[in-house]
Enzyme design. Structure first.
Site, PDB file in Angstrom:
ATOM      1  N   ASP A 400       0.582  -1.021  -0.091  1.00  8.82           N
ATOM      2  CA  ASP A 400      -0.426  -0.241  -0.344  1.00  8.82           C
ATOM      3  C   ASP A 400       1.170   1.119   0.131  1.00  8.82           C
ATOM      4  O   ASP A 400       2.120   1.073   0.417  1.00  8.82           O
ATOM      5  CB  ASP A 400      -1.744   0.340   1.566  1.00  8.82           C
ATOM      6  CG  ASP A 400      -1.983   0.855   1.070  1.00  8.82           C
ATOM      7  OD1 ASP A 400      -2.150   1.338   0.138  1.00  8.82           O
ATOM      8  OD2 ASP A 400      -2.838   0.000   1.846  1.00  8.82           O
ATOM      9  N   GLU A 403       2.794   5.384  -4.038  1.00 12.28           N
ATOM     10  CA  GLU A 403       3.638   5.986  -4.635  1.00 12.28           C
ATOM     11  C   GLU A 403       4.402   7.233  -4.044  1.00 12.28           C
ATOM     12  O   GLU A 403       5.219   7.881  -4.782  1.00 12.28           O
ATOM     13  CB  GLU A 403       2.281   6.762  -4.921  1.00 12.28           C
ATOM     14  CG  GLU A 403       1.356   7.539  -3.323  1.00 12.28           C
ATOM     15  CD  GLU A 403       0.558   6.913  -2.900  1.00 12.28           C
ATOM     16  OE1 GLU A 403      -0.320   7.223  -1.975  1.00 12.28           O
ATOM     17  OE2 GLU A 403       0.095   5.365  -3.844  1.00 12.28           O
ATOM     18  N   ASP A 473      -7.688   4.320  -3.755  1.00  7.04           N
ATOM     19  CA  ASP A 473      -8.871   4.532  -3.065  1.00  7.04           C
ATOM     20  C   ASP A 473      -9.941   5.841  -3.647  1.00  7.04           C
ATOM     21  O   ASP A 473     -10.214   7.036  -3.330  1.00  7.04           O
ATOM     22  CB  ASP A 473      -8.545   5.299  -1.566  1.00  7.04           C
ATOM     23  CG  ASP A 473      -7.439   4.398  -1.296  1.00  7.04           C
ATOM     24  OD1 ASP A 473      -6.972   3.453  -1.345  1.00  7.04           O
ATOM     25  OD2 ASP A 473      -6.451   5.112   0.184  1.00  7.04           O
TER      26      ASP A 473
END
Length: 805
Positions: A400, A403, A473
């Protein structure tokens, strides 16, 4: 060269001293200098060329983080033509104007593909955290109506990437890859990792990067979209295979809070008889935020993690777990990383040590992002991941915030130092480096378990690291569902074939009481239909659980839709797994924008709501609400389900082939729009005439039954071919040739099916099997119906068989 598990292409560029309008031939191309700018052109293959430009008088070292292939020996010629010098290989012509320094590209038959815009090569002095360098830019000239694709994943719903401006910095729901490909059959990769602006307008198409010692791009002529992707993967790495089980159904949510809850979900699916292969454990199994990403089960509710994983395995399922790219100040990793200067200083998630919402700034979490560009930092990351989790039997990784999350951004944050220079210099390659570190380390530990990494961000070359990227998300809405289609297709057109989204959307901000909300229930049903035809079928999100039993019981409309499409996914596993082999062996793509197979059909080029799944199945997800209405109950105005009238959706059938309705068997010629009945249980799904599609058995998990009795559907109306791929399902022996293929060839004119000799072998391979052949027509071989009216039943023992039907 290979360095610290990450592949780097190393090029040292000396001062040349070449005078304007002169050039020197090199082994790969030429070098020259025009208007105080050095230019080097290098053939990497006959169809791919690298162009470098940098100011005269400078020297530097360029390490490509994406390109792992060095230049090959290519036969080429150089000829002068006025002000032009022309480099010719058998696949590509490169033209350099010795007066202006402008480079252009043509096919061997002199058809122009792309050209630089004259006078737009720019170097602007830039102080990058104390290092003297440049901001760089280059513009190109495209055809007025030329369609281009790629540039990563964005959420704006555009298929063709023209007339837009993108600020390319990795984000939660936007993954940026400075690569595009054209309907003309070429691609361009701008090899730069710093924040970059891509802009296309009526005057030019350009890249402008914050930091660069040189302009560095690769041009490739692939003739078509598949060819361009093959060129890109040849340069940046091939996609390895995932285990068979990863193509089954996955269940997740934010988050299962105890190990008993996690195992209980798997057990409930088994009790219900609903197929399931993957369960995901989300965050905070490590305890509080000061222990963020400790890679240990320090939360008291995960009292015996080995037992948890073993129980999931005993239920014939697999488990993946959330890991992050930052660490809390009380973790062992934090302390080791701090000692080697491998932690960055900027705000990231979570900001507060308190788990209450909203974050309490009085108690800062102290969580810091690590430096994945540092080889020792990657070693430390894996050391704790291996010891704390992988050694327990974990099957995959959910990386997760890859980035990574960057909160309260300040420009000075980019001044953070990494192992490879400023964070600014390498910003967008963060996901490539962190994902690559995990992949390389796991491969060094074992070849018995294929690496599977689910990750939120990506950069060019990431396909070589066993990663499937999800779209982040996203906030749930009908618009968001539609936008996922073009997002996934453009992402795949960058050469990275594995992509998925949170089925149902992550945040449910626009839906009150979503599990009882008619709009959301319908949206979820349509999203799960879309997910059935993605490389990964995974339900996940916040604000409401998504397990099938949250939507009622058998007999409830939405429950039945969910179960139907999970079962359909498993029926298609032989088709899906064989398609995944083509991704690895033939550089194919699983989600195929219509331009890939119908570049000559102008109506197909900008279609943002249809695609092919594999090379045979046309998918057109329903992305508008059709089955809810407003009603008043007392003082309340409610949205309720209304299935009383069947609605329709328009579907464009690409021209040049006939299409067979998967659900009805009805044949339609391509090149037209059809109006398809779409009750909530039906997604428009058409199969290309000539397709041969194997249908697997009804199972509860991917490997429950052998494929010893496959139904083989032939969609008559054209010649066709399909290769069934099989192996041991979860190791890397296939890299050594340990697998088998069986090719089915259909001759439509003679109505003859040829099943070729089986090629190859592997332990556990079936020596004898049954193929039940169905010619799809009328009500035979349609939808998910199990037919007994086979046109032929064949006992196959590995030798060629020819049968006339």
């Amino acid at each position: 060269m290979k360095k610290f598990g990450i592949y780097l292409a190393l090029l040292v560029l000396p001062v040349t001293g070449i005078q304007s309008q002169e050039y020197q031939k090199t082994e790969q191309g030429l070098t020259t200098a025009v208007n105080s700018v050095n230019i080097e052109i290098q053939f990497y293959t006959a169809s791919a060329v690298r162009v470098l430009k940098w100011p005269e008088g400078n020297t530097f070292t360029k390490e490509s983080l994406s390109v792992i292939r060095g230049p090959q020996q290519v036969n080429f010629s150089i000829k002068e033509k006025g002000e032009l010098v022309v480099l010719k290989s058998k696949e590509l012509h490169v033209l350099l104007n010795l007066k202006t320094g402008t480079v252009s590209f043509e096919t061997p038959d002199s058809r122009q593909l792309l050209k630089e815009q004259e006078g737009t090569c720019r170097f602007v002095d830039f102080n990058d955290a104390g290092s003297k360098t440049y901001s760089i830019s280059q513009a190109f000239v495209l055809g007025k109506d030329e369609a281009i694709y790629g540039l990563g994943q964005q959420q704006q719903g555009k298929m063709v990437q023209r007339n837009l401006k993108l600020n390319m910095v990795q984000g939660n729901t936007d993954d940026y890859i400075p690569f595009f490909q054209s309907v003309k059959g070429y691609g361009l990769f701008w090899d730069n990792y710093s924040p970059t602006v891509f802009e296309d307008n009526s005057e030019s198409t350009s890249f402008k990067s914050d930091v660069g010692d040189c302009i560095d791009y690769y041009f490739m002529n692939g003739d078509n979209a598949d060819g361009v992707i093959a060129c890109m993967r040849d340069l940046t790495g091939q996609a390895p295979m995932f285990p068979l089980w990863t193509y089954g159904y996955w269940q997740s949510k934010e988050r299962y809070k105890t190990q008993d809850e996690t195992v209980g979900v798997v057990r409930k699916y088994r009790e219900l008889g609903v197929p399931l292969d993957g369960i995901i454990q989300d965050w905070q199994y490590w305890g509080n935020n000061y222990l963020w990403n400790a890679m240990e089960f320090l939360n008291v509710d995960f009292y015996n993690p080995k037992k948890m994983i073993d129980e999931v395995h005993q239920l014939n399922a697999h488990m993946t777990i959330s890991i992050w790219n930052s660490f809390g100040p009380m973790t062992k990793q934090y302390k080791e990383l701090e000692q080697i200067g491998a932690l960055m200083n900027f705000k990231t998630w979570p900001e507060s040590g308190s788990e209450k919402w909203p974050p309490n700034a009085d108690y800062p979490s102290g969580v810091r992002v690590y430096d994945p560009y540092h080889p020792e930092a990657r070693n430390i990351y894996w050391k704790y991941l291996n010891k704390g989790i992988f050694s327990l039997g974990m099957d995959g990784w959910w990386m997760d915030s890859s980035e990574p999350d960057h909160m309260q951004f300040k420009p000075s944050d980019f001044d953070n130092r990494t192992y490879l220079g400023s964070f600014r210099k390498v910003r967008n390659a963060f996901p490539l480096m962190t994902v690559g570190g995990v992949y390389q380390h796991q491969r060094e530990v074992t070849s018995d378990k294929r690496v599977f990494i689910l990750t939120r961000s990506a950069f060019a070359g990431q396909q070589r690291y066993g990663a499937n990227t999800w779209s982040g998300d996203v906030v749930s809405s009908w618009k968001a569902l539609r936008n996922q289609i073009s997002a996934g297709l453009n992402f795949s057109l960058c050469g990275i074939p594995y992509w998925n989204s949170d089925i149902g959307g992550f945040f449910l901000w626009d839906f009150k009481n979503p599990l009882k909300n008619a709009d959301y229930r319908e949206l979820y049903a349509r999203w799960i239909q879309f997910g059935t035809f993605c490389p990964m079928m995974r339900s996940h999100g916040a604000d409401a659980p998504r397990e099938i039993y949250q939507f009622g019981t058998r007999g409830d409309k939405i429950y039945d839709v969910i179960e139907k499409y999970i079962n359909l996914r498993y029926m298609l596993l032989p088709y899906i797994y064989s398609s995944s082999w083509l991704v690895t062996a033939e550089q194919s793509s699983m989600m195929r924008a219509l331009v890939m197979d119908f570049a000559g059909d102008s109506k197909a080029l900008d279609m943002n709501n249809e695609y092919l799944f594999g090379k045979s199945m046309l998918v057109c997800p329903v992305t508008t609400p059709l089955y809810s209405k407003t009603t008043v109950r007392g003082s309340d105005t409610l949205r309720v389900e209304d299935f009383s009238t069947i609605k329709k959706q328009d579907v464009y059938l690409p021209k040049g082939v006939d299409w067979i309705d998967f659900w009805t068997g009805e044949k339609k010629p391509g090149g037209q729009v059809v109006s398809k009945d779409v009750p909530v249980e039906v997604i428009p799904l058409y199969v290309k005439a000539g397709s041969v599609i194997p249908v697997g058995p009804r199972v509860q998990y991917a490997t429950e039954k052998k494929w010893d009795n496959l139904e083989v559907r032939i969609y008559v109306g054209a010649d066709g071919k399909f290769t069934l791929y099989e192996d041991e399902n979860d190791n890397y022996n296939y890299e050594k040739g340990v697998y088998s293929t069986i090719t089915f060839t259909w001759n439509d004119k003679s109505k003859t099916l040829t099943i070729g000799d089986r090629q190859g072998s592997f332990p556990g391979m079936l020596s004898e099997r049954k193929f039940s052949i169905v010619l799809v027509s009328g009500n035979k071989g349609i939808g998910m119906e199990v037919t007994e009216a086979f046109d032929r039943t064949i006992i196959y023992k590995g030798k060629k068989l020819v049968t006339k039907l």
